[in-house]
Design a protein around this motif. Structure first.
Motif, PDB file in Angstrom:
ATOM      1  N   PHE A 126       0.346  13.452  11.043  1.00 53.37           N
ATOM      2  CA  PHE A 126       1.143  12.615  11.939  1.00 53.37           C
ATOM      3  C   PHE A 126       2.128  13.442  12.766  1.00 53.37           C
ATOM      4  CE2 PHE A 126       4.740   9.818  12.913  1.00 53.37           C
ATOM      5  CZ  PHE A 126       4.147   8.612  13.265  1.00 53.37           C
TER       6      PHE A 126
ATOM      7  N   GLN B  40      -2.260   5.405  13.969  1.00 55.37           N
ATOM      8  CA  GLN B  40      -1.011   5.551  13.205  1.00 55.37           C
ATOM      9  C   GLN B  40       0.166   5.924  14.104  1.00 55.37           C
ATOM     10  OE1 GLN B  40      -1.720   8.227   9.910  1.00 55.37           O
ATOM     11  NE2 GLN B  40      -3.384   6.975   9.082  1.00 55.37           N
TER      12      GLN B  40
ATOM     13  N   SER C 189       6.009   7.680   9.692  1.00 53.97           N
ATOM     14  CA  SER C 189       4.984   7.847   8.666  1.00 53.97           C
ATOM     15  C   SER C 189       5.543   8.587   7.470  1.00 53.97           C
ATOM     16  CB  SER C 189       3.796   8.632   9.226  1.00 53.97           C
ATOM     17  OG  SER C 189       2.889   8.956   8.182  1.00 53.97           O
TER      18      SER C 189
ATOM     19  N   VAL D  52       3.837   3.890   8.507  1.00 50.96           N
ATOM     20  CA  VAL D  52       2.582   4.361   7.930  1.00 50.96           C
ATOM     21  C   VAL D  52       2.871   4.863   6.519  1.00 50.96           C
ATOM     22  CG1 VAL D  52       0.669   5.979   8.246  1.00 50.96           C
ATOM     23  CG2 VAL D  52       1.808   4.988  10.253  1.00 50.96           C
TER      24      VAL D  52
ATOM     25  N   TYR E 196      -3.338   8.183   4.766  1.00 58.60           N
ATOM     26  CA  TYR E 196      -2.241   7.246   5.036  1.00 58.60           C
ATOM     27  C   TYR E 196      -2.797   6.053   5.812  1.00 58.60           C
ATOM     28  CZ  TYR E 196       0.681  11.172   3.701  1.00 58.60           C
ATOM     29  OH  TYR E 196       1.251  12.206   2.989  1.00 58.60           O
TER      30      TYR E 196
ATOM     31  N   PRO F 106      -1.321   2.310   8.145  1.00 56.63           N
ATOM     32  CA  PRO F 106      -0.144   1.621   8.664  1.00 56.63           C
ATOM     33  C   PRO F 106       0.078   0.253   8.020  1.00 56.63           C
ATOM     34  CG  PRO F 106      -1.835   1.938  10.356  1.00 56.63           C
ATOM     35  CD  PRO F 106      -2.468   2.221   9.046  1.00 56.63           C
TER      36      PRO F 106
END
Lengths: 202, 260
Positions: free
Chosen positions: A49, A83, A89, A105, A147, A149
């Motif tokens: 991310f 994401q 995140s 996220v 990961y 969201p």
């Protein structure tokens, strides 16, 4: 013309190749003029991310992408490109995302193999959604991610999959769509989804 | 929900598939992209191309093969062979591969794993490990749960312990491990289940079992007892001894989830 955003991270070609295969007019581009004239914008990508957000910031394209989204141009985020639409995140604490969709996220639950690197079946929550025309609930899509969201507003979630928990797999927030799986790597179902996106850009 | 992937592997030498391929009525069964399409239609979940081109001058040929395949086949594609640097990986990925597999070069210079992972993400990096039981002086297996890493296409022993190496690969950023049992490769005696199970219990990244599969039951044991996430095979598919759909149906009948 669809603009597939080139923001100098690895492996951005796959989505473009799928659009080419479908015969859609599209290009992998970082040209502001192309993006501002595009009938639809696709943000693909794989990777972390924070690193992807850094690359996107360095590209200088963010204000132009946001302007197009605000104008109602259809947008599709794929995997990390999905994401990045959120506020933050757990993967990269302190790094702000685009914040187009409220929510953050989070990591996949412990106890499952991480990353989820496999095909999984979609539960399509909104079969009338134009992104899912011809794609039934139970359709297989290919996922690669650690990961996922969690949107604040549940009503924008249009598909999920089951991986130790209910994993948000697709959203529709007005003209902004996002998918956690890789439609460009999900065989016929994925091509259909991309073709649906092309149709709604017209 | 955990779903097992069935993965045909094609050995490609100077752009041509080697190890004869006898299944399906293909005009040109030696063309990797045509075969890839056929396997895709048959239900393959993913494909692996292993470039075994010896001459470094002809290494670029694989890029064209990858490009042609990725323009027509929209399932994940892993490409291995001859990748020594981040730039080598970049070329392969640019041409449409989703992951690169590294083997001898990762052993020679383990930092390569983290370099590629750092550039393209862990999900792009498959470390392939060729494993063989250690034999004692009289040629017997000295320890059932001990294997040695081999490199250079399985020709060169390294004295590196497979389980330690597998753990190190994950720590350095490998997103997946492709484990080939050299003891079983080509035997049709089934995957080395002890090997797969040991590694599965050590790492959290997905593992792909390879080497030794001969019949549908071997795939089932690989998933159920070996705890593998992906099941790779070459000759059983190439020679039509079992089809991908037949294997998948057998797995489903035995309550192993696969994509149909």
């Amino acid at each position: 013309m669809l603009a597939v955003i080139d923001y100098k991270i690895g492996n951005l070609q796959s989505a473009q190749k799928a659009f080419e295969f479908l015969g859609a007019k599209s290009c992998l581009t970082s040209d502001i003029q192309v993006i501002e004239r595009a009938s639809g914008i696709v943000l693909p990508g794989v990777g972390a991310f924070g690193k992807c957000m850094d690359s996107l910031e360095q590209s200088g394209l963010i204000p132009h992408i946001l302007k197009q989204i605000a104008r109602g141009v259809p947008f599709l985020g794929i995997c990390i490109g999905f994401q990045l639409l959120f506020e933050s995140s757990e993967e990269s604490p302190g790094k702000a995302g685009l914040g187009v969709i409220d929510g953050k996220v989070v990591k996949l639950p412990a106890g499952e193999k991480c990353p989820q690197m496999q095909w999984n079946r979609l539960s399509v929550l909104d079969p009338t959604n134009r992104l899912f025309t011809g794609i039934d609930t139970g359709s297989w899509m290919y996922f690669v991610h650690s990961y996922f969201p969690k949107p604040t507003k549940q009503e924008c979630v249009i598909a999920t999959c089951d991986y130790g928990t209910t994993v948000v797999s697709a959203v529709d927030c007005n003209n902004v769509f996002g998918v956690q799986f890789h439609p460009e790597k999900s065989g016929q179902n994925g091509l259909r989804l991309l073709s649906n996106f092309v149709d709604l850009c017209e | 929900m955990r779903t097992i992937r069935i993965i045909p592997c094609l050995d490609v030498d100077e752009g041509r598939v080697v190890k004869g391929v006898r299944f399906l009525d293909l005009v040109d069964a030696g063309d990797p992209s045509k075969l890839a399409r056929a396997y895709d239609e048959e239900g393959a979940d993913e494909l692996v191309f292993l470039d075994i081109t010896a001459s470094s001058g002809n290494r670029e040929i694989i890029l064209d093969v990858v490009e042609r395949t990725a323009s027509q086949v929209f399932i994940p594609l892993t490409v291995g062979g001859g990748i020594r640097t981040v730039e080598d990986a970049r070329k392969i990925l640019r041409n449409g591969a989703d992951k690169v597999a590294i083997n001898s070069q990762a052993v020679a210079r383990p930092a390569l794993i983290s370099e590629i992972a750092g550039e393209f993400g862990s999900q792009c990096v498959v470390v392939a490990i060729d494993a063989k039981h250690v034999l004692n002086g009289s040629g017997d297996i000295s320890d059932q749960n001990s294997w040695e890493v081999y490199v250079k296409g399985g020709r060169v022993p390294t004295a590196i312990d497979v389980l330690k190496w597998a753990t190190e690969c994950q720590e350095r950023g490998a997103g997946e491990l492709l484990i080939t049992s050299m003891d079983r490769d080509g035997t049709k005696a089934g995957y080395d289940i002890d090997l797969m199970r040991e590694i599965s219990s050590l790492v959290t990244v997905p593992i792909i079992a390879s080497g030794g599969v001969g019949e549908p039951e071997d795939f089932l044991i690989g998933a159920r007892e070996g705890k593998a996430d992906g099941l790779l095979a070459a000759s059983v598919f190439h020679f039509g001894e079992c089809s991908i759909s037949q294997v998948k149906k057998y797995l489903l009948d035995n309550e192993i989830m696969v994509r149909l």
